[in-house]
Write a protein that holds these residues in place. Structure first.
Motif, PDB file in Angstrom:
ATOM      1  N   ALA A   1       0.981  -1.017  -0.022  1.00  0.00           N
ATOM      2  CA  ALA A   1      -0.054   0.031  -0.110  1.00  0.00           C
ATOM      3  C   ALA A   1       0.804   1.292   0.057  1.00  0.00           C
ATOM      4  N   ALA A   2       2.045   1.444   0.915  1.00  0.00           N
ATOM      5  CA  ALA A   2       2.965   2.217   0.815  1.00  0.00           C
ATOM      6  C   ALA A   2       3.610   2.595  -0.625  1.00  0.00           C
ATOM      7  N   GLY A   3       3.759   1.278  -1.168  1.00  0.00           N
ATOM      8  CA  GLY A   3       4.294   1.303  -2.552  1.00  0.00           C
ATOM      9  C   GLY A   3       3.344   2.030  -3.536  1.00  0.00           C
ATOM     10  N   GLU A   4       2.256   1.802  -3.391  1.00  0.00           N
ATOM     11  CA  GLU A   4       1.153   2.262  -4.283  1.00  0.00           C
ATOM     12  C   GLU A   4       1.302   3.959  -4.194  1.00  0.00           C
ATOM     13  N   SER A   5       1.285   4.211  -2.981  1.00  0.00           N
ATOM     14  CA  SER A   5       1.558   5.924  -3.023  1.00  0.00           C
ATOM     15  C   SER A   5       3.146   6.229  -3.444  1.00  0.00           C
ATOM     16  N   THR A   6       3.921   5.590  -3.365  1.00  0.00           N
ATOM     17  CA  THR A   6       5.084   6.012  -4.183  1.00  0.00           C
ATOM     18  C   THR A   6       5.239   5.846  -5.342  1.00  0.00           C
ATOM     19  N   PHE A   7       4.275   5.024  -5.749  1.00  0.00           N
ATOM     20  CA  PHE A   7       4.281   4.693  -7.376  1.00  0.00           C
ATOM     21  C   PHE A   7       3.646   5.672  -7.907  1.00  0.00           C
ATOM     22  N   ILE A   8       2.276   6.360  -7.347  1.00  0.00           N
ATOM     23  CA  ILE A   8       1.790   7.428  -7.750  1.00  0.00           C
ATOM     24  C   ILE A   8       2.677   8.628  -7.745  1.00  0.00           C
ATOM     25  N   ALA A   9       3.543   8.838  -6.866  1.00  0.00           N
ATOM     26  CA  ALA A   9       4.121   9.850  -6.598  1.00  0.00           C
ATOM     27  C   ALA A   9       5.522  10.041  -7.428  1.00  0.00           C
ATOM     28  N   GLN A  10       6.037   8.708  -7.816  1.00  0.00           N
ATOM     29  CA  GLN A  10       7.523   8.825  -8.392  1.00  0.00           C
ATOM     30  C   GLN A  10       7.363   8.244  -9.979  1.00  0.00           C
ATOM     31  N   CYS A  11       6.379   7.461 -10.285  1.00  0.00           N
ATOM     32  CA  CYS A  11       6.467   6.479 -11.280  1.00  0.00           C
ATOM     33  C   CYS A  11       5.279   6.892 -12.127  1.00  0.00           C
ATOM     34  N   SER A  12       4.404   7.028 -11.789  1.00  0.00           N
ATOM     35  CA  SER A  12       2.976   7.150 -12.537  1.00  0.00           C
ATOM     36  C   SER A  12       2.969   8.487 -13.622  1.00  0.00           C
ATOM     37  N   ARG A  13       3.885   9.492 -13.739  1.00  0.00           N
ATOM     38  CA  ARG A  13       4.064  10.504 -14.715  1.00  0.00           C
ATOM     39  C   ARG A  13       4.216   9.664 -15.861  1.00  0.00           C
ATOM     40  N   CYS A  14       5.154   8.483 -16.068  1.00  0.00           N
ATOM     41  CA  CYS A  14       5.496   7.966 -17.009  1.00  0.00           C
ATOM     42  C   CYS A  14       4.641   6.455 -17.438  1.00  0.00           C
ATOM     43  N   HIS A  15       4.693   5.768 -16.145  1.00  0.00           N
ATOM     44  CA  HIS A  15       4.121   4.374 -16.416  1.00  0.00           C
ATOM     45  C   HIS A  15       2.789   4.294 -16.006  1.00  0.00           C
TER      46      HIS A  15
ATOM     47  N   ALA B   1      16.201   8.754  -7.847  1.00  0.00           N
ATOM     48  CA  ALA B   1      16.975   9.185  -6.415  1.00  0.00           C
ATOM     49  C   ALA B   1      16.093   8.505  -5.382  1.00  0.00           C
ATOM     50  N   LEU B   2      15.650   7.094  -5.537  1.00  0.00           N
ATOM     51  CA  LEU B   2      14.670   6.839  -4.592  1.00  0.00           C
ATOM     52  C   LEU B   2      15.401   6.154  -3.490  1.00  0.00           C
ATOM     53  N   SER B   3      14.899   6.033  -2.309  1.00  0.00           N
ATOM     54  CA  SER B   3      15.510   5.628  -1.093  1.00  0.00           C
ATOM     55  C   SER B   3      15.296   4.206  -1.079  1.00  0.00           C
TER      56      SER B   3
ATOM     57  N   ASP C   1      11.986  -0.759  -1.425  1.00  0.00           N
ATOM     58  CA  ASP C   1      11.199  -2.010  -0.824  1.00  0.00           C
ATOM     59  C   ASP C   1       9.708  -1.902  -1.050  1.00  0.00           C
ATOM     60  N   GLU C   2       9.253  -0.645  -0.831  1.00  0.00           N
ATOM     61  CA  GLU C   2       7.729  -0.461  -0.994  1.00  0.00           C
ATOM     62  C   GLU C   2       7.349  -0.735  -2.604  1.00  0.00           C
ATOM     63  N   LEU C   3       8.219  -0.140  -3.431  1.00  0.00           N
ATOM     64  CA  LEU C   3       7.790  -0.207  -5.006  1.00  0.00           C
ATOM     65  C   LEU C   3       7.828  -1.975  -5.105  1.00  0.00           C
ATOM     66  N   ILE C   4       8.857  -2.414  -4.827  1.00  0.00           N
ATOM     67  CA  ILE C   4       8.973  -3.939  -5.163  1.00  0.00           C
ATOM     68  C   ILE C   4       7.790  -4.564  -4.579  1.00  0.00           C
ATOM     69  N   ALA C   5       7.220  -4.420  -3.329  1.00  0.00           N
ATOM     70  CA  ALA C   5       6.062  -4.963  -2.656  1.00  0.00           C
ATOM     71  C   ALA C   5       4.859  -4.704  -3.511  1.00  0.00           C
ATOM     72  N   TYR C   6       4.642  -3.587  -4.164  1.00  0.00           N
ATOM     73  CA  TYR C   6       3.526  -3.219  -4.839  1.00  0.00           C
ATOM     74  C   TYR C   6       3.735  -3.736  -6.174  1.00  0.00           C
ATOM     75  N   LEU C   7       5.033  -3.776  -7.026  1.00  0.00           N
ATOM     76  CA  LEU C   7       5.010  -4.405  -8.064  1.00  0.00           C
ATOM     77  C   LEU C   7       4.838  -5.854  -8.162  1.00  0.00           C
ATOM     78  N   LEU C   8       5.100  -6.385  -6.998  1.00  0.00           N
ATOM     79  CA  LEU C   8       4.872  -8.039  -7.114  1.00  0.00           C
ATOM     80  C   LEU C   8       3.287  -8.345  -7.054  1.00  0.00           C
TER      81      LEU C   8
END
Lengths: 415, 382
Positions: free
Chosen positions: A270-284, A398-400, A405-412
């Motif tokens: 769930a934290a990964g979903e937020s990170t995805f929206i903030a960091q990745c969803s501009r393109c993906h 520049a992800l921490s 960890d969060e993104l990998i959990a989300y992508l899985l």
């Protein structure tokens, strides 16, 4: 051998003969090495191992052509070798020069012409046969960009019926024993699409649509790579065709059209979903993903990336490669389990996708940590004047480590 | 070792060096220092040459030098190429700090004058006969010089011609060059019927004409081109907020349509407006039977051909939802694209590059024909 050489060429010293013998031995070893290299077992892009009707047609042509060219080559090289050895300059008088041998000259003109005609007739026939796409029953669009391939399936009756468009990347999924029409193009520069075991290569030119007929006889993975130099990471622009039985293909389609399932609350995903929206969803794009206000999250890679596209990650872990099929999403052991499985069980294993146990987290973590360091790409904003700041590839975000960890959990969970 | 001439040049070089240092210390700015330092380098170079040639003097007791010393060799004839070469070097230097075009012109001048200079210098040493040497030079250089000179001359004339044409109004261009054509024809007739006319006079007249053309071209080029009207396009009008894509009226963009040639080799789909008022689809491959939707890839140019089989002029429009206003970048305005009006039986291509997926729009995307309610198909962009 040395003695006979010395007898025939008294001026040659014994040491020279020894040197020649050493060279011959080195040449022999090198030649054997090249020959043995041809026996490599792990050669997934082998044109001599066709796995579909089109590749078989090419194979049926290349064998006789190779044989004819090989025989001609051996004869010519043998004659050259004999002439070099027997008639080398030893200070002897120049032999009598003869000019005008009409019979020989006409013969040496007609013979190659006949050989070329003999090669040209089946070649043209094969080219025309390979160009035939009227019998195709399924359309798959493939679009090249620096440095990955997007694969999409339009709504159609073909492919067993596709009700909603499907978009994936890196791997093209096709049903076995079904002629597939691949409609290819490019979003930036010229690429070339080639799956050696299924058909010949085809250039993909921006603004044009090129067609290729694909058909696989058996379930399995068929590897390929871009064969037109397309920039910095051309060598890392790979692709795979995954052939599945009709039933498995239906199952795969169902996977790709499954509605989005948000991660359970208060989990790492769930934290990964937020990170995805903030960091990745501009393109993906992740289909069905909504922001905190319940609005759909729409990726706009056309505003960020030179090609205007980035891989759709809706069902990321249903495929088992990433970054333009450069890296495996599966660990070596799990990958071997899928790739080396027999055709009867291949589909089932492929459809399992990537689990946490099988994830190749090393490459995926490195990719998320600094993508351009993992795969060369043009992402330095200061050097992108020609593209108005648009990147070619994925920049370093520049992800921490926590975010990774969060993104990998989300992508899985994207399967 | 040091001859009189070289001593003078060495002294001058030292003076220039000292001056450069003094100027650099005493004055702001570097240009003076650079100039004086350059002069020092040039003077030192000349001093070296003078030492080598010993002021071009030959000692009385060096009989052999009468034939072998550099000073005893035959002096070269007058030539413009060293000057042109130096000019080229200067232009290259100026080009380095100003414009790329100046630099390129300098390089061309440098190469051309260098080649000419080399050929001339080589030919001067071919024999002791100056006439023969000149012939040798011509044989080498003329095959290169004549075509190049002709190409440059024609280029200048054509460029001057184009500048004048772009400077004059459309009407005056026609008048001016009709008059010019009459003058040329008249002059040609005059020359043909007066064979006694001296060729020098004819060449002079042509030269004056070419000079006038080049001068006119230069003046016109400096004054700039006339205002050239840019025709409206459907995309331009749509971006400006004109409802052309919802209209059945004819606009200038419809009169001046330039997209009537279909990109037949790369068609993603053909959309036909049937006489019945419905749209029928023809795409490559097995489209869903009776489908009323068409799928086009995202962020990729897609050519769609509109065929008008109705008996009225119609256009094909594409509803792509909304987009940010051009004016403030915030307000959402309708995002429409369309073909120009297509005559009955005619066809036209529209190229669509769509960045956002169709599910980004609440109502999705669609093709429709303004004025024909029943003519609408869904556009799916994944």
């Amino acid at each position: 051998m040395s003695n006979s050489l010395l007898k025939r060429h008294p001026l040659r010293s014994a040491s020279t003969v020894t040197n020649m013998s050493r060279r011959a031995r080195i040449g022999l070893v090198a030649g054997l090495g090249v020959l043995v290299a041809g026996c490599a077992q792990d050669a997934p892009q082998d044109t001599w191992d066709p796995a579909g009707p089109n590749a078989q047609k090419i194979h049926n042509l290349q064998w006789p052509v190779f044989a004819i060219a090989g025989v001609v080559g051996v004869i010519v090289l043998t004659f050259i070798g004999i002439i070099i050895v027997r008639f080398r300059d030893r200070g002897q008088a120049i032999p009598e020069q003869t000019h005008g041998k009409p019979a020989l000259e006409i013969g040496l003109t007609i013979l190659p012409a006949l050989i070329l005609i003999g090669v040209a007739i089946p070649t043209v026939g094969t080219l025309m046969a390979l160009n035939e796409t009227n019998d195709t029953e399924c359309i798959v669009n493939v679009t090249g960009q620096q440095w990955w391939w997007e694969v999409d399936y339009a709504q159609q009756d073909g492919c067993g019926g596709i009700a909603e468009p499907i978009v994936t990347s890196g791997q093209m999924i096709i049903p076995i024993n079904t002629p597939v029409l691949v409609r290819g193009t490019s979003r930036d520069v010229i690429h070339s699409w080639w799956i050696p075991r299924l058909n010949g290569k085809k250039d993909m030119v921006p603004g044009r649509v090129h067609t290729v007929r694909l058909e696989a006889d058996e379930p399995g993975t068929y590897a390929g790579q871009c064969t037109e130099f397309c920039g910095l990471s051309h060598a890392n622009m790979r692709m795979e065709v995954i052939a599945l039985t009709a039933d498995d293909f239906e199952a795969w389609k169902a996977q790709q059209l499954a509605p989005y399932e948000a991660p359970a609350a208060d989990t790492l995903a769930a934290a990964g979903e937020s990170t995805f929206i903030a960091q990745c969803s501009r393109c993906h794009q992740v289909n069905g993903l909504e922001d905190a206000d319940g609005e759909p999250v729409i990726a706009r890679p056309d505003l960020q990336v030179f090609s205007g596209a980035a891989p759709n990650l809706s069902y990321f872990t249903t495929r088992n490669t990433f970054a333009g099929a450069s890296f495996d999403l599966l660990s070596d052991e799990c990958r071997a389990d899928v790739w080396d499985s027999d055709p009867a069980t291949f589909g089932e294993k492929y459809l399992e996708g990537v689990s946490a146990d099988c994830l190749n987290s090393v490459d995926l973590r490195e990719w998320l940590r600094n993508a351009p360091a993992k795969k060369p790409m043009y992402t330095d904003a200061e050097k992108l004047e020609q593209t108005d700041g648009l990147v070619r590839g994925m920049p370093n975000l520049a992800l921490s480590e926590d975010q990774i960890d969060e993104l990998i959990a989300y992508l899985l969970e994207r399967k | 070792m040091f001859t009189t001439g070289s001593k003078f040049l060495i002294g001058a070089a030292v003076l220039a060096t000292v001056s450069a240092i003094a100027y650099g210390v005493a004055q702001d700015g570097v240009m003076g220092t650079v100039g004086l330092a350059s002069a020092a380098v040039a003077l030192a170079f000349l001093a070296g040459i003078n030492i080598y040639t010993r002021d071009s003097n030959i000692w009385d007791d060096e009989i052999s030098s009468v034939e072998t010393a550099p000073a005893a060799s035959r002096p070269p004839a007058n030539s413009i190429w060293p000057m042109a070469f130096a000019l080229g070097a200067a232009v290259v230097t100026v080009g380095l700090v100003t414009y790329q075009a100046v630099f390129i012109i300098g390089v061309i001048l440098l190469l051309a004058s260098g080649a000419e200079w080399t050929a001339e210098a080589w030919a001067e040493r071919a024999s002791a006969d100056a006439a023969h040497n000149a012939k040798v030079r011509s044989r080498i250089a003329n095959p290169l010089e004549f075509p190049l000179a002709a190409a440059i001359g024609i280029g200048i004339i054509v460029y001057s011609f184009s500048r004048i044409m772009l400077w004059l109004s459309k009407t005056n261009t026609v008048i001016a060059f009709a008059v010019l054509g009459v003058i040329i024809l008249t002059a040609a007739f005059f020359l043909a019927y007066r064979p006694g006319l001296k060729s020098r006079a004819a060449v002079g007249a042509i030269g004056v004409g070419v000079l006038a053309l080049v001068a006119g071209g230069a003046a016109a080029g400096l004054d700039g081109e006339r205002d050239i009207h840019e025709h409206e396009t459907t995309a331009g009008l749509s971006e400006e907020g004109v409802d052309i894509c919802l209209s059945t009226e004819e606009f200038e963009a419809d009169e001046k349509a330039s997209q009537s040639v279909a990109a037949s080799a790369n068609v993603a789909a053909e959309i036909t407006l049937e006489e019945s008022g419905t749209l029928s689809l023809n795409v490559v491959g097995p489209l869903t039977e009776g489908s009323n939707a068409i799928t086009l890839p995202r962020s990729n140019p897609n050519n769609v051909i509109f065929i008008n089989e109705s008996d009225e002029e119609r256009r094909l429009s594409v509803d792509l939802g909304t987009r940010a206003s051009e004016e403030d970048g915030e307000d959402e305005v309708p995002f429409l694209m369309c073909t120009a009006l297509v005559d009955p039986g005619g066809r036209q291509n529209i190229t669509l590059t769509i960045g956002a997926p169709s599910f980004a729009s609440p109502d999705g995307y669609s093709f429709f024909v303004p004025g024909v309610e029943s003519a609408r198909v869904e556009l799916v962009v994944p």
